[in-house]
Design a protein around this motif. Structure first.
Motif, PDB file in Angstrom:
ATOM      1  N   ILE A  36       0.840  -1.200   0.000  1.00  0.00           N
ATOM      2  CA  ILE A  36       0.000   0.000   0.000  1.00  0.00           C
ATOM      3  C   ILE A  36       0.875   1.249   0.000  1.00  0.00           C
ATOM      4  CG2 ILE A  36      -1.590   1.361   1.436  1.00  0.00           C
ATOM      5  CD1 ILE A  36      -2.848  -1.392   2.248  1.00  0.00           C
ATOM      6  N   LEU A  37       1.914   1.262   0.823  1.00  0.00           N
ATOM      7  CA  LEU A  37       2.811   2.413   0.869  1.00  0.00           C
ATOM      8  C   LEU A  37       3.539   2.616  -0.464  1.00  0.00           C
ATOM      9  CD1 LEU A  37       4.314   2.085   4.464  1.00  0.00           C
ATOM     10  CD2 LEU A  37       2.621   3.756   3.654  1.00  0.00           C
ATOM     11  N   ALA A  38       3.959   1.525  -1.090  1.00  0.00           N
ATOM     12  CA  ALA A  38       4.638   1.626  -2.382  1.00  0.00           C
ATOM     13  C   ALA A  38       3.680   2.162  -3.448  1.00  0.00           C
ATOM     14  CB  ALA A  38       5.189   0.265  -2.802  1.00  0.00           C
ATOM     15  N   ALA A  39       2.458   1.671  -3.444  1.00  0.00           N
ATOM     16  CA  ALA A  39       1.462   2.159  -4.409  1.00  0.00           C
ATOM     17  C   ALA A  39       1.164   3.632  -4.155  1.00  0.00           C
ATOM     18  CB  ALA A  39       0.189   1.324  -4.317  1.00  0.00           C
ATOM     19  N   ASN A  40       1.067   4.028  -2.891  1.00  0.00           N
ATOM     20  CA  ASN A  40       0.814   5.423  -2.544  1.00  0.00           C
ATOM     21  C   ASN A  40       1.929   6.322  -3.070  1.00  0.00           C
ATOM     22  OD1 ASN A  40      -0.638   7.554  -0.903  1.00  0.00           O
ATOM     23  ND2 ASN A  40       1.362   7.610   0.064  1.00  0.00           N
ATOM     24  N   LYS A  41       3.175   5.910  -2.890  1.00  0.00           N
ATOM     25  CA  LYS A  41       4.302   6.718  -3.379  1.00  0.00           C
ATOM     26  C   LYS A  41       4.231   6.891  -4.890  1.00  0.00           C
ATOM     27  CE  LYS A  41       7.816   6.158   0.108  1.00  0.00           C
ATOM     28  NZ  LYS A  41       9.158   5.738   0.452  1.00  0.00           N
ATOM     29  N   GLU A  42       3.906   5.828  -5.591  1.00  0.00           N
ATOM     30  CA  GLU A  42       3.806   5.911  -7.051  1.00  0.00           C
ATOM     31  C   GLU A  42       2.664   6.834  -7.472  1.00  0.00           C
ATOM     32  OE1 GLU A  42       6.031   4.845  -9.328  1.00  0.00           O
ATOM     33  OE2 GLU A  42       7.184   4.328  -7.544  1.00  0.00           O
ATOM     34  N   LEU A  43       1.553   6.758  -6.772  1.00  0.00           N
ATOM     35  CA  LEU A  43       0.428   7.622  -7.067  1.00  0.00           C
ATOM     36  C   LEU A  43       0.807   9.082  -6.832  1.00  0.00           C
ATOM     37  CD1 LEU A  43      -2.568   7.672  -7.911  1.00  0.00           C
ATOM     38  CD2 LEU A  43      -3.129   7.584  -5.478  1.00  0.00           C
ATOM     39  N   LEU A  44       1.484   9.357  -5.732  1.00  0.00           N
ATOM     40  CA  LEU A  44       1.894  10.724  -5.432  1.00  0.00           C
ATOM     41  C   LEU A  44       2.921  11.228  -6.441  1.00  0.00           C
ATOM     42  CD1 LEU A  44       1.955  10.607  -1.559  1.00  0.00           C
ATOM     43  CD2 LEU A  44       0.342  11.809  -3.015  1.00  0.00           C
ATOM     44  N   LYS A  45       3.795  10.358  -6.930  1.00  0.00           N
ATOM     45  CA  LYS A  45       4.734  10.756  -7.995  1.00  0.00           C
ATOM     46  C   LYS A  45       3.959  11.138  -9.254  1.00  0.00           C
ATOM     47  CE  LYS A  45       8.598   7.805  -6.632  1.00  0.00           C
ATOM     48  NZ  LYS A  45       9.418   6.640  -7.065  1.00  0.00           N
ATOM     49  N   LEU A  46       2.928  10.369  -9.575  1.00  0.00           N
ATOM     50  CA  LEU A  46       2.095  10.681 -10.730  1.00  0.00           C
ATOM     51  C   LEU A  46       1.403  12.028 -10.527  1.00  0.00           C
ATOM     52  CD1 LEU A  46       0.608  10.039 -13.394  1.00  0.00           C
ATOM     53  CD2 LEU A  46      -1.078   8.785 -12.005  1.00  0.00           C
ATOM     54  N   TYR A  47       0.833  12.250  -9.361  1.00  0.00           N
ATOM     55  CA  TYR A  47       0.156  13.508  -9.084  1.00  0.00           C
ATOM     56  C   TYR A  47       1.141  14.681  -9.156  1.00  0.00           C
ATOM     57  CZ  TYR A  47      -4.072  11.028  -7.526  1.00  0.00           C
ATOM     58  OH  TYR A  47      -5.212  10.258  -7.456  1.00  0.00           O
ATOM     59  N   TRP A  48       2.348  14.481  -8.658  1.00  0.00           N
ATOM     60  CA  TRP A  48       3.402  15.507  -8.743  1.00  0.00           C
ATOM     61  C   TRP A  48       3.689  15.823 -10.209  1.00  0.00           C
ATOM     62  CZ3 TRP A  48       6.332  18.197  -5.115  1.00  0.00           C
ATOM     63  CH2 TRP A  48       7.475  18.833  -5.584  1.00  0.00           C
ATOM     64  N   TYR A  49       3.848  14.780 -11.015  1.00  0.00           N
ATOM     65  CA  TYR A  49       4.129  14.949 -12.445  1.00  0.00           C
ATOM     66  C   TYR A  49       2.998  15.719 -13.136  1.00  0.00           C
ATOM     67  CZ  TYR A  49       4.410  13.857 -17.390  1.00  0.00           C
ATOM     68  OH  TYR A  49       4.433  13.966 -18.752  1.00  0.00           O
ATOM     69  N   ILE A  50       1.757  15.361 -12.830  1.00  0.00           N
ATOM     70  CA  ILE A  50       0.625  16.053 -13.442  1.00  0.00           C
ATOM     71  C   ILE A  50       0.610  17.521 -13.015  1.00  0.00           C
ATOM     72  CG2 ILE A  50      -1.908  16.222 -13.489  1.00  0.00           C
ATOM     73  CD1 ILE A  50      -1.918  13.093 -13.369  1.00  0.00           C
ATOM     74  N   GLY A  51       0.826  17.783 -11.747  1.00  0.00           N
ATOM     75  CA  GLY A  51       0.889  19.162 -11.258  1.00  0.00           C
ATOM     76  C   GLY A  51       2.014  19.947 -11.906  1.00  0.00           C
ATOM     77  N   ARG A  88     -11.338  19.225  -9.806  1.00  0.00           N
ATOM     78  CA  ARG A  88     -10.898  19.703  -8.487  1.00  0.00           C
ATOM     79  C   ARG A  88      -9.611  19.010  -8.037  1.00  0.00           C
ATOM     80  NH1 ARG A  88     -13.861  18.792  -2.725  1.00  0.00           N
ATOM     81  NH2 ARG A  88     -12.537  20.161  -1.526  1.00  0.00           N
ATOM     82  N   ASN A  89      -9.557  17.698  -8.235  1.00  0.00           N
ATOM     83  CA  ASN A  89      -8.384  16.958  -7.778  1.00  0.00           C
ATOM     84  C   ASN A  89      -7.158  17.275  -8.640  1.00  0.00           C
ATOM     85  OD1 ASN A  89      -7.615  15.310  -5.604  1.00  0.00           O
ATOM     86  ND2 ASN A  89      -7.404  13.563  -6.968  1.00  0.00           N
ATOM     87  N   ILE A  90      -7.372  17.534  -9.917  1.00  0.00           N
ATOM     88  CA  ILE A  90      -6.230  17.900 -10.771  1.00  0.00           C
ATOM     89  C   ILE A  90      -5.673  19.258 -10.337  1.00  0.00           C
ATOM     90  CG2 ILE A  90      -5.567  18.529 -13.125  1.00  0.00           C
ATOM     91  CD1 ILE A  90      -7.035  16.072 -14.084  1.00  0.00           C
ATOM     92  N   PHE A  91      -6.549  20.166  -9.947  1.00  0.00           N
ATOM     93  CA  PHE A  91      -6.057  21.433  -9.396  1.00  0.00           C
ATOM     94  C   PHE A  91      -5.310  21.203  -8.089  1.00  0.00           C
ATOM     95  CE2 PHE A  91      -8.963  23.769 -12.292  1.00  0.00           C
ATOM     96  CZ  PHE A  91      -8.034  24.687 -12.791  1.00  0.00           C
ATOM     97  N   ARG A  92      -5.755  20.217  -7.303  1.00  0.00           N
ATOM     98  CA  ARG A  92      -5.019  19.873  -6.080  1.00  0.00           C
ATOM     99  C   ARG A  92      -3.621  19.346  -6.419  1.00  0.00           C
ATOM    100  NH1 ARG A  92      -9.624  16.490  -2.979  1.00  0.00           N
ATOM    101  NH2 ARG A  92     -10.573  18.190  -1.818  1.00  0.00           N
ATOM    102  N   MET A  93      -3.532  18.591  -7.507  1.00  0.00           N
ATOM    103  CA  MET A  93      -2.227  18.065  -7.927  1.00  0.00           C
ATOM    104  C   MET A  93      -1.273  19.216  -8.237  1.00  0.00           C
ATOM    105  SD  MET A  93      -3.470  14.981 -10.395  1.00  0.00           S
ATOM    106  CE  MET A  93      -4.848  13.966  -9.894  1.00  0.00           C
TER     107      MET A  93
END
Length: 153
Positions: A36-51, A88-93
């Motif tokens: 779960i932690l590994a998946a979370n990190k990957e998701l946050l990296k994706l969100y960082w990239y999108i932002g 809304r979530n993309i703006f959060r990213m």
């Protein structure tokens, strides 16, 4: 041959078995948390990239909120049923990227170790990066839930 196996089964030490079972269950739980932690990190990296990408497109090509809205719609069309890509979530990213882009990477890594929902609440409630990072670190240390942040002043 079957009788030998049956006799060995009967000689099973219950305390020993319980310990083995407990150890295996603990390993399963630890593996679940790690995945779960590994998946979370990957998701946050994706969100960082999108932002980061949105921020760059705003600077280079003058993207506005309409472009971001269209991006959200197109992502949702391409990946129906996949949550997390609302306008809304993309703006959060983007806010996530902007909040930590100038923070040293070693420090910013703290926010990659808490779930996205925690980050979203911290960004909405706390404007100061140092304070936000402090709460993120405490969330890691103390296992604070999202509700902890929602109910905090």
């Amino acid at each position: 041959m079957k009788r030998t196996i049956a006799k060995k089964e009967q000689s099973l030490n219950i305390k020993e078995y319980a310990k083995v079972l407990q150890d295996i269950k603990q390993q399963i739980r630890e593996a679940q948390v790690k995945s779960i932690l590994a998946a979370n990190k990957e998701l946050l990296k994706l969100y960082w990239y999108i932002g980061q990408t949105i921020t760059e497109q705003q600077k280079i090509n003058g993207w506005g909120s309409g472009s971001v809205g269209k991006l959200a719609e197109d992502i949702q069309k391409e990946f129906p049923g996949l949550g997390g890509f609302s306008r809304r979530n993309i703006f959060r990213m983007q806010a996530f990227f902007l909040a930590y882009e100038k923070v040293p990477q070693a420090v910013a890594q703290i926010v990659f170790n808490i779930p996205w929902g925690h980050n979203a609440i911290l960004m909405e409630k706390i404007k100061d990066n140092d304070e936000r990072l402090w709460y993120a670190q405490k969330a890691i240390e103390n296992g604070w839930s999202r509700n902890y942040f929602r109910n905090a002043n």
